[in-house]
Design a protein around this motif. Structure first.
Motif, PDB file in Angstrom:
ATOM      1  N   MET A  47       0.846  -1.201   0.000  1.00 27.43           N
ATOM      2  CA  MET A  47       0.000   0.000   0.000  1.00 27.43           C
ATOM      3  C   MET A  47       0.879   1.247   0.000  1.00 27.43           C
ATOM      4  O   MET A  47       1.945   1.275   0.597  1.00 27.43           O
ATOM      5  CB  MET A  47      -0.906   0.032   1.226  1.00 27.43           C
ATOM      6  N   ARG A  48       0.405   2.296  -0.678  1.00 32.85           N
ATOM      7  CA  ARG A  48       1.108   3.574  -0.715  1.00 32.85           C
ATOM      8  C   ARG A  48       0.093   4.707  -0.641  1.00 32.85           C
ATOM      9  O   ARG A  48      -1.061   4.543  -1.002  1.00 32.85           O
ATOM     10  CB  ARG A  48       1.916   3.736  -2.010  1.00 32.85           C
ATOM     11  N   GLY A  49       0.538   5.870  -0.165  1.00 36.87           N
ATOM     12  CA  GLY A  49      -0.263   7.088  -0.203  1.00 36.87           C
ATOM     13  C   GLY A  49      -1.519   7.037   0.645  1.00 36.87           C
ATOM     14  O   GLY A  49      -1.520   6.666   1.806  1.00 36.87           O
ATOM     15  N   ARG A  50      -2.624   7.464   0.009  1.00 37.38           N
ATOM     16  CA  ARG A  50      -3.911   7.556   0.709  1.00 37.38           C
ATOM     17  C   ARG A  50      -4.392   6.192   1.183  1.00 37.38           C
ATOM     18  O   ARG A  50      -4.987   6.067   2.257  1.00 37.38           O
ATOM     19  CB  ARG A  50      -4.943   8.177  -0.228  1.00 37.38           C
ATOM     20  N   GLU A  51      -4.139   5.177   0.388  1.00 33.81           N
ATOM     21  CA  GLU A  51      -4.535   3.815   0.763  1.00 33.81           C
ATOM     22  C   GLU A  51      -3.788   3.369   2.031  1.00 33.81           C
ATOM     23  O   GLU A  51      -4.365   2.752   2.928  1.00 33.81           O
ATOM     24  CB  GLU A  51      -4.227   2.873  -0.391  1.00 33.81           C
ATOM     25  N   LEU A  52      -2.513   3.725   2.123  1.00 36.45           N
ATOM     26  CA  LEU A  52      -1.710   3.387   3.305  1.00 36.45           C
ATOM     27  C   LEU A  52      -2.260   4.085   4.540  1.00 36.45           C
ATOM     28  O   LEU A  52      -2.432   3.457   5.588  1.00 36.45           O
ATOM     29  CB  LEU A  52      -0.249   3.788   3.079  1.00 36.45           C
ATOM     30  N   MET A  53      -2.552   5.374   4.426  1.00 32.80           N
ATOM     31  CA  MET A  53      -3.074   6.124   5.580  1.00 32.80           C
ATOM     32  C   MET A  53      -4.418   5.571   6.039  1.00 32.80           C
ATOM     33  O   MET A  53      -4.676   5.457   7.238  1.00 32.80           O
ATOM     34  CB  MET A  53      -3.225   7.609   5.236  1.00 32.80           C
ATOM     35  N   GLY A  54      -5.270   5.218   5.097  1.00 22.89           N
ATOM     36  CA  GLY A  54      -6.565   4.636   5.459  1.00 22.89           C
ATOM     37  C   GLY A  54      -6.424   3.290   6.137  1.00 22.89           C
ATOM     38  O   GLY A  54      -7.097   2.995   7.130  1.00 22.89           O
ATOM     39  N   GLY A  55      -5.521   2.468   5.622  1.00 21.49           N
ATOM     40  CA  GLY A  55      -5.310   1.143   6.212  1.00 21.49           C
ATOM     41  C   GLY A  55      -4.709   1.220   7.604  1.00 21.49           C
ATOM     42  O   GLY A  55      -5.131   0.505   8.521  1.00 21.49           O
ATOM     43  N   VAL A  56      -3.742   2.114   7.777  1.00 20.78           N
ATOM     44  CA  VAL A  56      -3.118   2.263   9.097  1.00 20.78           C
ATOM     45  C   VAL A  56      -4.122   2.842  10.092  1.00 20.78           C
ATOM     46  O   VAL A  56      -4.224   2.396  11.237  1.00 20.78           O
ATOM     47  CB  VAL A  56      -1.844   3.139   9.005  1.00 20.78           C
ATOM     48  N   GLY A  57      -4.891   3.832   9.670  1.00 22.10           N
ATOM     49  CA  GLY A  57      -5.897   4.426  10.554  1.00 22.10           C
ATOM     50  C   GLY A  57      -6.950   3.421  10.990  1.00 22.10           C
ATOM     51  O   GLY A  57      -7.353   3.388  12.161  1.00 22.10           O
ATOM     52  N   LYS A  58      -7.387   2.595  10.050  1.00 19.89           N
ATOM     53  CA  LYS A  58      -8.377   1.565  10.379  1.00 19.89           C
ATOM     54  C   LYS A  58      -7.814   0.562  11.382  1.00 19.89           C
ATOM     55  O   LYS A  58      -8.488   0.193  12.351  1.00 19.89           O
ATOM     56  CB  LYS A  58      -8.794   0.849   9.095  1.00 19.89           C
ATOM     57  N   THR A  59      -6.576   0.153  11.177  1.00 17.87           N
ATOM     58  CA  THR A  59      -5.938  -0.783  12.100  1.00 17.87           C
ATOM     59  C   THR A  59      -5.769  -0.165  13.488  1.00 17.87           C
ATOM     60  O   THR A  59      -5.976  -0.832  14.509  1.00 17.87           O
ATOM     61  CB  THR A  59      -4.563  -1.222  11.551  1.00 17.87           C
ATOM     62  N   MET A  60      -5.408   1.126  13.530  1.00 19.71           N
ATOM     63  CA  MET A  60      -5.232   1.805  14.812  1.00 19.71           C
ATOM     64  C   MET A  60      -6.546   1.864  15.581  1.00 19.71           C
ATOM     65  O   MET A  60      -6.589   1.608  16.786  1.00 19.71           O
ATOM     66  CB  MET A  60      -4.688   3.213  14.592  1.00 19.71           C
ATOM     67  N   LEU A  61      -7.633   2.211  14.900  1.00 19.76           N
ATOM     68  CA  LEU A  61      -8.929   2.295  15.577  1.00 19.76           C
ATOM     69  C   LEU A  61      -9.409   0.930  16.053  1.00 19.76           C
ATOM     70  O   LEU A  61      -9.955   0.799  17.153  1.00 19.76           O
ATOM     71  CB  LEU A  61      -9.967   2.930  14.658  1.00 19.76           C
ATOM     72  N   GLN A  62      -9.199  -0.086  15.240  1.00 18.01           N
ATOM     73  CA  GLN A  62      -9.629  -1.425  15.636  1.00 18.01           C
ATOM     74  C   GLN A  62      -8.856  -1.925  16.846  1.00 18.01           C
ATOM     75  O   GLN A  62      -9.449  -2.426  17.808  1.00 18.01           O
ATOM     76  CB  GLN A  62      -9.452  -2.405  14.472  1.00 18.01           C
ATOM     77  N   SER A  63      -7.538  -1.798  16.817  1.00 15.43           N
ATOM     78  CA  SER A  63      -6.763  -2.303  17.944  1.00 15.43           C
ATOM     79  C   SER A  63      -6.975  -1.440  19.183  1.00 15.43           C
ATOM     80  O   SER A  63      -7.006  -1.950  20.300  1.00 15.43           O
ATOM     81  CB  SER A  63      -5.275  -2.381  17.586  1.00 15.43           C
ATOM     82  N   GLY A  64      -7.142  -0.131  19.005  1.00 18.34           N
ATOM     83  CA  GLY A  64      -7.423   0.729  20.148  1.00 18.34           C
ATOM     84  C   GLY A  64      -8.753   0.395  20.796  1.00 18.34           C
ATOM     85  O   GLY A  64      -8.862   0.328  22.023  1.00 18.34           O
ATOM     86  N   GLY A  65      -9.765   0.187  19.988  1.00 17.18           N
ATOM     87  CA  GLY A  65     -11.080  -0.165  20.526  1.00 17.18           C
ATOM     88  C   GLY A  65     -11.083  -1.509  21.227  1.00 17.18           C
ATOM     89  O   GLY A  65     -11.674  -1.663  22.302  1.00 17.18           O
ATOM     90  N   THR A  66     -10.395  -2.464  20.641  1.00 19.33           N
ATOM     91  CA  THR A  66     -10.340  -3.793  21.241  1.00 19.33           C
ATOM     92  C   THR A  66      -9.604  -3.776  22.577  1.00 19.33           C
ATOM     93  O   THR A  66     -10.118  -4.273  23.594  1.00 19.33           O
ATOM     94  CB  THR A  66      -9.649  -4.786  20.283  1.00 19.33           C
ATOM     95  N   PHE A  67      -8.420  -3.182  22.583  1.00 13.82           N
ATOM     96  CA  PHE A  67      -7.638  -3.170  23.818  1.00 13.82           C
ATOM     97  C   PHE A  67      -8.307  -2.295  24.871  1.00 13.82           C
ATOM     98  O   PHE A  67      -8.294  -2.619  26.061  1.00 13.82           O
ATOM     99  CB  PHE A  67      -6.214  -2.694  23.539  1.00 13.82           C
ATOM    100  N   GLY A  68      -8.920  -1.189  24.434  1.00 17.79           N
ATOM    101  CA  GLY A  68      -9.632  -0.331  25.372  1.00 17.79           C
ATOM    102  C   GLY A  68     -10.803  -1.043  26.021  1.00 17.79           C
ATOM    103  O   GLY A  68     -11.063  -0.876  27.216  1.00 17.79           O
TER     104      GLY A  68
END
Length: 79
Positions: A47-68
């Protein structure tokens, strides 16, 4: 049961406040872990560019919500 009072007249935080604080701490730790693992996995699949930012953001929210959620449950058990 009487409310415990600290040495300077402060009361202990309520159970809901403890659960909320546990969720916020877990969410922060999960977001940090999601940033590291999400960046690595998204770069690995090309992944590069906008696709990379979207994928990383989605992963961050999912793992943050789960661990929280798990941290909030743990703090709720301790109340």
């Amino acid at each position: 049961m009487p409310v415990a009072v600290g040495p300077y007249g402060q009361t202990q935080p309520k159970c809901f406040d403890r659960v909320k604080m546990g969720f916020m701490m877990g969410f922060a730790v999960g977001m940090a872990a999601g940033a590291m693992f999400g960046t690595f996995s998204c770069l690995r699949i090309g992944m590069r560019g906008r696709e990379l930012m979207g994928g990383v953001g989605k992963t961050m929210l999912q793992s943050g919500g789960t661990f929280g959620t798990f941290m909030a449950i743990g703090m709720g058990i301790r109340c």
